[in-house]
Design a protein around this motif. Sequence first.
Motif, PDB file in Angstrom:
ATOM      1  N   HIS A   9       0.767  -1.089  -0.040  1.00 39.05           N
ATOM      2  CA  HIS A   9       0.117  -0.041  -0.060  1.00 39.05           C
ATOM      3  C   HIS A   9       0.930   1.358   0.123  1.00 39.05           C
ATOM      4  O   HIS A   9       0.553   2.331  -0.490  1.00 39.05           O
ATOM      5  CB  HIS A   9      -1.006  -0.102   1.180  1.00 39.05           C
ATOM      6  N   SER A  13       0.426   4.242  -2.760  1.00 38.17           N
ATOM      7  CA  SER A  13      -0.070   5.916  -2.374  1.00 38.17           C
ATOM      8  C   SER A  13       0.883   6.740  -2.883  1.00 38.17           C
ATOM      9  O   SER A  13       0.599   7.778  -3.280  1.00 38.17           O
ATOM     10  CB  SER A  13      -0.094   5.673  -0.651  1.00 38.17           C
ATOM     11  N   VAL A  40      -6.943   6.415   1.173  1.00 38.52           N
ATOM     12  CA  VAL A  40      -6.128   7.706   0.596  1.00 38.52           C
ATOM     13  C   VAL A  40      -5.406   8.461   1.470  1.00 38.52           C
ATOM     14  O   VAL A  40      -4.784   9.478   1.296  1.00 38.52           O
ATOM     15  CB  VAL A  40      -7.097   8.506  -0.367  1.00 38.52           C
ATOM     16  N   VAL A  43      -2.009   8.875   0.579  1.00 40.41           N
ATOM     17  CA  VAL A  43      -1.770   9.727  -0.571  1.00 40.41           C
ATOM     18  C   VAL A  43      -1.477  11.208  -0.072  1.00 40.41           C
ATOM     19  O   VAL A  43      -0.515  11.907  -0.314  1.00 40.41           O
ATOM     20  CB  VAL A  43      -2.776   9.907  -1.509  1.00 40.41           C
ATOM     21  N   ARG A 196      -7.439  -0.569  -1.199  1.00 43.79           N
ATOM     22  CA  ARG A 196      -6.950  -0.954  -0.014  1.00 43.79           C
ATOM     23  C   ARG A 196      -7.784  -1.866   0.670  1.00 43.79           C
ATOM     24  O   ARG A 196      -9.138  -1.345   1.069  1.00 43.79           O
ATOM     25  CB  ARG A 196      -6.351   0.150   0.822  1.00 43.79           C
TER      26      ARG A 196
END
Length: 238
Positions: A9, A13, A40, A43, A196
Amino acid sequence: MKKIVTLDHNEASLLVAESIVNIVRAKKDACLGLATGSSVELVYANLVKFFEKGEMSFSGVTTANLDEYIGLPPSHPQSYRRYMNHNFFDLVDIDKANTYIPKGMEAPEIMLADFQNFLGSRTRDFQLLGIGSNGHIGFNEPAAFFEANAHIVTLDERTREDNSRFFGSIDEVPRQAVTMGVGDIMKASKIMLLVRGDNKKDALRELLSHDRVDPRIPCTILKCHSDVTVVFPKELAP
Ligand code: GLP
């Protein structure tokens, strides 16, 4: 539809954040469609790092968020306005006047007219998406048909259960939300979906494994867009 399978992940991201950085570097006044949720969060953390290193400015950017709970004031810890301020807007140089989040406390007609006006007044260069375990995008829940425009939605019980982990109990999770319609989402020039969590595996399979578009699995509408990238870690690969 393009898919990118990452190691984990973290890599997914970073890759999504780099795509956003590239869009904003190429177009300083880009309009970004943004999403909330745990998928998110990293991110935004990566975007903040780019900003802190002096490699990035968001000062010319406009943003529009996908959705907001009905009935939560912006100061509520679980409101999406609070999430965006806390994870991103307060940490970079964006002008908050240029960040739009639907107003979940307004009267429905005013809330929807305002949101639709905003969405109609500019083209989104990019739309970030997460996905619900039931395949929802934004808060477009499984239904017999798709809704094109911004609308008020009664949340699926599964969504309320999923999101209850952020609230004290399921009774505190709002029953309604305001969301961009699938037509609004599909108008963005470029879409990235970041997936995710094991509970998203079924929805991801429905998106990647065949050609059907089914409003009961809302994410499948993305098959009809010409520039969608789905990013997920290899352990979720169907
Ligand atoms: C909420 C949001 C969606 C988001 C979903 C996934 O329901 N409205 O836009 O995609 O959460 O949440 P998480 O990333 O926490 O699994």
